[in-house]
Design a protein around this motif. Sequence first.
Motif, PDB file in Angstrom:
ATOM      1  N   ASN A   1      -2.763  48.354  14.374  1.00  0.00           N
ATOM      2  CA  ASN A   1      -1.667  48.506  13.571  1.00  0.00           C
ATOM      3  C   ASN A   1      -0.369  48.753  14.203  1.00  0.00           C
ATOM      4  O   ASN A   1      -0.237  49.844  14.690  1.00  0.00           O
TER       5      ASN A   1
ATOM      6  N   GLU B   1      -9.813  60.766  15.626  1.00  0.00           N
ATOM      7  CA  GLU B   1     -10.907  59.899  15.962  1.00  0.00           C
ATOM      8  C   GLU B   1     -10.503  59.064  17.339  1.00  0.00           C
ATOM      9  O   GLU B   1     -11.514  58.964  18.141  1.00  0.00           O
ATOM     10  N   TYR B   2      -9.448  58.651  17.110  1.00  0.00           N
ATOM     11  CA  TYR B   2      -9.026  57.937  18.489  1.00  0.00           C
ATOM     12  C   TYR B   2      -8.913  58.758  19.658  1.00  0.00           C
ATOM     13  O   TYR B   2      -9.524  58.466  20.780  1.00  0.00           O
TER      14      TYR B   2
ATOM     15  N   PRO C   1     -10.935  59.397   5.487  1.00  0.00           N
ATOM     16  CA  PRO C   1     -11.163  58.480   6.784  1.00  0.00           C
ATOM     17  C   PRO C   1      -9.971  57.344   7.044  1.00  0.00           C
ATOM     18  O   PRO C   1      -9.597  57.154   8.107  1.00  0.00           O
ATOM     19  N   SER C   2      -9.269  57.116   5.698  1.00  0.00           N
ATOM     20  CA  SER C   2      -8.065  56.114   6.078  1.00  0.00           C
ATOM     21  C   SER C   2      -6.817  57.066   6.561  1.00  0.00           C
ATOM     22  O   SER C   2      -5.910  56.008   6.407  1.00  0.00           O
TER      23      SER C   2
ATOM     24  N   TYR D   1      -6.734  61.395  10.280  1.00  0.00           N
ATOM     25  CA  TYR D   1      -8.093  61.226  10.712  1.00  0.00           C
ATOM     26  C   TYR D   1      -8.370  60.070  12.013  1.00  0.00           C
ATOM     27  O   TYR D   1      -9.174  60.414  12.684  1.00  0.00           O
ATOM     28  N   GLU D   2      -7.436  58.998  11.751  1.00  0.00           N
ATOM     29  CA  GLU D   2      -7.613  57.980  12.361  1.00  0.00           C
ATOM     30  C   GLU D   2      -7.368  58.395  13.908  1.00  0.00           C
ATOM     31  O   GLU D   2      -7.872  58.054  15.034  1.00  0.00           O
ATOM     32  N   TYR D   3      -6.024  59.052  14.086  1.00  0.00           N
ATOM     33  CA  TYR D   3      -5.777  59.608  15.219  1.00  0.00           C
ATOM     34  C   TYR D   3      -6.510  60.698  15.928  1.00  0.00           C
ATOM     35  O   TYR D   3      -6.944  60.541  17.226  1.00  0.00           O
TER      36      TYR D   3
ATOM     37  N   ASN E   1      -3.829  58.729   8.310  1.00  0.00           N
ATOM     38  CA  ASN E   1      -3.313  58.554   9.595  1.00  0.00           C
ATOM     39  C   ASN E   1      -3.905  59.660  10.509  1.00  0.00           C
ATOM     40  O   ASN E   1      -4.106  59.617  11.787  1.00  0.00           O
TER      41      ASN E   1
ATOM     42  N   TYR F   1      -5.504  50.315  19.337  1.00  0.00           N
ATOM     43  CA  TYR F   1      -6.642  50.975  19.051  1.00  0.00           C
ATOM     44  C   TYR F   1      -7.103  50.437  17.555  1.00  0.00           C
ATOM     45  O   TYR F   1      -8.184  50.328  17.300  1.00  0.00           O
ATOM     46  N   ILE F   2      -6.284  50.935  16.638  1.00  0.00           N
ATOM     47  CA  ILE F   2      -6.296  50.634  15.435  1.00  0.00           C
ATOM     48  C   ILE F   2      -5.831  49.399  14.795  1.00  0.00           C
ATOM     49  O   ILE F   2      -5.921  49.354  13.606  1.00  0.00           O
TER      50      ILE F   2
ATOM     51  N   TYR G   1      -2.764  53.522  21.199  1.00  0.00           N
ATOM     52  CA  TYR G   1      -3.035  54.073  19.716  1.00  0.00           C
ATOM     53  C   TYR G   1      -2.915  52.940  18.678  1.00  0.00           C
ATOM     54  O   TYR G   1      -4.024  52.476  17.856  1.00  0.00           O
TER      55      TYR G   1
END
Length: 244
Positions: free
Chosen positions: A188, A218-219, A209-210, A214-216, A212, A185-186, A182
């Motif tokens: 970070n 999406e991942y 969208p920014s 949401y990003e997870y 954590n 992927y991002i 993860y």
Amino acid sequence: MSKIVYKNGNPFIEINGELIPPVAFRSFRPKPYNISQFHRMGVKLYQMIVSGHKNADGVKYSRYGGVWINSEEYDFTAFERQMEMFMKFAPNGYFCIMLNLDTPEKWLENYPECPQSYYKLGQASVFDEWTIDAAKYLKAFIEFAESKYGDKIYAYSFSAGLCTEWFTEDRCEATPKKLYAYRKYINNADAKIPSYDELIAGKLSLREPSSNEYEYLEYCQNLNADLVCYFANEAQKVLNHKKL
């Protein structure tokens, strides 16, 4: 050869030049009497599952059993018995083979650190030893099936995860491999996998969208889609796009 074609705006399955309406018999636990009933009604397309796994209720998906035993160890006997039964009671039929790619019990004994993919697909997806061995099995199975029954098989499909539908029940449990993947992927190195409570807390509202969360999410959905595409690409290395 098989492909999807359209005639007068309607889809058909074309098998060796023959156009067949896309009506199929599908059962994970078929019996001779219902196969023969569909055959007598003129149905030509059939799907079977090849699996040695149990479903969430503890019932085996297939009465015949699986093929994948261990790393590059296969026993095609169960598939042959099922295929012969189908061909006996649907002699004019063509078959789609649904292959279950979940982690076999014996295989897991050699890789105890790998999660059981049926329940925790989201964790197993980042475990390269499983995805590579599963792809080897997929290709070996297609090679065997084509060599023996190629003229009767019009398509292959594959499955993994809960309900054989690519679901996962890991509830965001973080493993070192998942956390590493993860963060990569991002891009970070300090990112954290959100807890299950953090994810469901915002289920009725829009997430930034920014964030954590949401990003997870999406991942995770991209990870699943990428896994399906990986297996499809590996299968086509054998099929060369000659079959669905």
